[in-house]
Design a protein around this motif. Sequence first.
Motif, mmCIF file in Angstrom:
data_model
loop_
_atom_site.group_PDB
_atom_site.id
_atom_site.type_symbol
_atom_site.label_atom_id
_atom_site.label_comp_id
_atom_site.label_asym_id
_atom_site.label_seq_id
_atom_site.Cartn_x
_atom_site.Cartn_y
_atom_site.Cartn_z
ATOM 1 N N ILE A 95 48.190 125.393 41.892
ATOM 2 C CA ILE A 95 49.552 124.834 41.930
ATOM 3 C C ILE A 95 50.477 125.775 42.694
ATOM 4 C CG2 ILE A 95 51.542 124.163 40.525
ATOM 5 C CD1 ILE A 95 49.207 122.218 40.349
ATOM 6 N N GLU A 96 50.349 127.082 42.459
ATOM 7 C CA GLU A 96 51.184 128.048 43.164
ATOM 8 C C GLU A 96 50.854 128.080 44.656
ATOM 9 O OE1 GLU A 96 52.333 131.471 39.982
ATOM 10 O OE2 GLU A 96 50.208 131.317 40.534
ATOM 11 N N ILE A 97 49.574 127.948 44.992
ATOM 12 C CA ILE A 97 49.178 127.908 46.398
ATOM 13 C C ILE A 97 49.825 126.714 47.084
ATOM 14 C CG2 ILE A 97 47.232 127.544 47.969
ATOM 15 C CD1 ILE A 97 45.521 129.127 45.909
ATOM 16 N N LYS A 98 49.758 125.558 46.434
ATOM 17 C CA LYS A 98 50.377 124.346 46.997
ATOM 18 C C LYS A 98 51.894 124.514 47.107
ATOM 19 C CE LYS A 98 50.408 119.360 46.688
ATOM 20 N NZ LYS A 98 50.320 119.127 48.094
ATOM 21 N N ALA A 99 52.515 125.098 46.098
ATOM 22 C CA ALA A 99 53.971 125.311 46.135
ATOM 23 C C ALA A 99 54.359 126.237 47.278
ATOM 24 C CB ALA A 99 54.457 125.872 44.807
ATOM 25 N N ILE A 100 53.577 127.269 47.514
ATOM 26 C CA ILE A 100 53.876 128.197 48.612
ATOM 27 C C ILE A 100 53.753 127.484 49.950
ATOM 28 C CG2 ILE A 100 53.046 130.260 49.823
ATOM 29 C CD1 ILE A 100 52.260 131.342 46.989
ATOM 30 N N GLU A 136 53.970 124.250 50.569
ATOM 31 C CA GLU A 136 55.047 123.259 50.697
ATOM 32 C C GLU A 136 56.397 123.926 50.958
ATOM 33 O OE1 GLU A 136 54.903 119.842 50.676
ATOM 34 O OE2 GLU A 136 52.726 120.105 50.729
ATOM 35 N N ALA A 137 56.640 125.071 50.333
ATOM 36 C CA ALA A 137 57.908 125.775 50.546
ATOM 37 C C ALA A 137 58.019 126.260 51.989
ATOM 38 C CB ALA A 137 58.035 126.946 49.573
ATOM 39 N N VAL A 138 56.926 126.801 52.537
ATOM 40 C CA VAL A 138 56.949 127.260 53.929
ATOM 41 C C VAL A 138 57.154 126.070 54.864
ATOM 42 C CG1 VAL A 138 55.565 128.303 55.768
ATOM 43 C CG2 VAL A 138 55.576 129.331 53.494
ATOM 44 N N TRP A 139 56.447 124.968 54.597
ATOM 45 C CA TRP A 139 56.574 123.781 55.443
ATOM 46 C C TRP A 139 58.002 123.223 55.398
ATOM 47 C CZ3 TRP A 139 57.536 118.583 54.338
ATOM 48 C CH2 TRP A 139 57.358 117.722 55.405
ATOM 49 N N ALA A 140 58.558 123.088 54.197
ATOM 50 C CA ALA A 140 59.916 122.552 54.048
ATOM 51 C C ALA A 140 60.946 123.479 54.700
ATOM 52 C CB ALA A 140 60.247 122.342 52.576
ATOM 53 N N ALA A 141 60.786 124.786 54.497
ATOM 54 C CA ALA A 141 61.730 125.745 55.072
ATOM 55 C C ALA A 141 61.649 125.745 56.595
ATOM 56 C CB ALA A 141 61.452 127.142 54.532
ATOM 57 N N SER A 142 60.459 125.624 57.143
ATOM 58 C CA SER A 142 60.340 125.615 58.607
ATOM 59 C C SER A 142 60.991 124.367 59.197
ATOM 60 C CB SER A 142 58.875 125.715 59.040
ATOM 61 O OG SER A 142 58.175 124.529 58.780
ATOM 62 N N GLY A 143 60.921 123.254 58.475
ATOM 63 C CA GLY A 143 61.593 122.041 58.932
ATOM 64 C C GLY A 143 63.102 122.187 58.904
ATOM 65 N N GLN A 144 63.622 122.788 57.826
ATOM 66 C CA GLN A 144 65.069 122.985 57.732
ATOM 67 C C GLN A 144 65.574 123.989 58.757
ATOM 68 O OE1 GLN A 144 66.134 123.988 53.715
ATOM 69 N NE2 GLN A 144 65.469 122.017 52.902
ATOM 70 N N ALA A 145 64.759 125.007 59.045
ATOM 71 C CA ALA A 145 65.166 126.039 59.999
ATOM 72 C C ALA A 145 64.843 125.655 61.442
ATOM 73 C CB ALA A 145 64.487 127.360 59.659
ATOM 74 N N LYS A 146 64.149 124.515 61.608
ATOM 75 C CA LYS A 146 63.741 124.035 62.928
ATOM 76 C C LYS A 146 62.888 125.062 63.662
ATOM 77 C CE LYS A 146 67.412 120.684 63.367
ATOM 78 N NZ LYS A 146 67.364 120.384 62.004
ATOM 79 N N ARG A 147 61.913 125.638 62.932
ATOM 80 C CA ARG A 147 60.989 126.614 63.515
ATOM 81 C C ARG A 147 59.563 126.083 63.616
ATOM 82 N NH1 ARG A 147 65.456 128.071 64.362
ATOM 83 N NH2 ARG A 147 66.248 130.161 64.240
ATOM 84 N N ARG A 148 59.295 124.872 63.120
ATOM 85 C CA ARG A 148 58.054 124.116 63.253
ATOM 86 C C ARG A 148 56.775 124.927 63.022
ATOM 87 N NH1 ARG A 148 58.566 120.319 68.325
ATOM 88 N NH2 ARG A 148 56.403 120.103 67.746
ATOM 89 N N SER A 201 50.778 125.264 60.401
ATOM 90 C CA SER A 201 49.648 125.645 59.562
ATOM 91 C C SER A 201 50.000 126.918 58.817
ATOM 92 C CB SER A 201 48.400 125.869 60.419
ATOM 93 O OG SER A 201 47.329 126.290 59.628
ATOM 94 N N THR A 202 49.723 126.927 57.520
ATOM 95 C CA THR A 202 50.017 128.089 56.687
ATOM 96 C C THR A 202 48.779 128.504 55.923
ATOM 97 O OG1 THR A 202 52.286 127.320 56.387
ATOM 98 C CG2 THR A 202 51.507 128.991 54.861
ATOM 99 N N ALA A 203 48.387 129.746 56.080
ATOM 100 C CA ALA A 203 47.301 130.322 55.280
ATOM 101 C C ALA A 203 47.947 131.087 54.140
ATOM 102 C CB ALA A 203 46.448 131.254 56.127
ATOM 103 N N VAL A 204 47.423 130.944 52.939
ATOM 104 C CA VAL A 204 47.964 131.639 51.769
ATOM 105 C C VAL A 204 46.962 132.703 51.343
ATOM 106 C CG1 VAL A 204 48.782 131.387 49.399
ATOM 107 C CG2 VAL A 204 49.211 129.579 51.051
#
Length: 141
Positions: free
Chosen positions: A107-112, A114-126, A129-132
């Motif tokens: 659950i924490e892996i998924k949250a991390i 999703e948080a990186v994906w959502a933050a990159s969208g808000q910051a427009k940094r696209r 792929s995220t490795a945890v």
Amino acid sequence: MSLSIYQRHLDNIPKQYKLLKLFRPPIYVIELSNNQLIAVCYYKDGSSKRHQVNADFSNRRMVIADFSQAVQAMTDLLLKFPKHAFALNGFAVANVTETLADGLTTIEIKAIREAVWAASGQAKRRIISTAVSYQGQVVSQ
């Protein structure tokens, strides 16, 4: 030194992004610990930039206890870096450096991720792929 770190992370990118690897995109290495985010962005020319953000998003038992606070902190962190040239996608490695009693749960892996994906969208940094990883060991690619 930064060029070898960049190349090592580039080599670990999933094979499905083989074409994108040819463009040598920026790679964000984000360290999560107790209410602190530290990111280093490595670029293809061997340069790197480092920034840090402190926010109230974790507690003793969970790395991300408040998801919205974590997303906002990551957004603030990513906004400190310059935009990618030609709207080039980037990659991220999120490393949990804090020692957790039960380790990192799925659950924490998924949250991390999703948080990186959502933050990159808000910051427009696209970031596409995220490795945890947990204390340097990759747990999810």
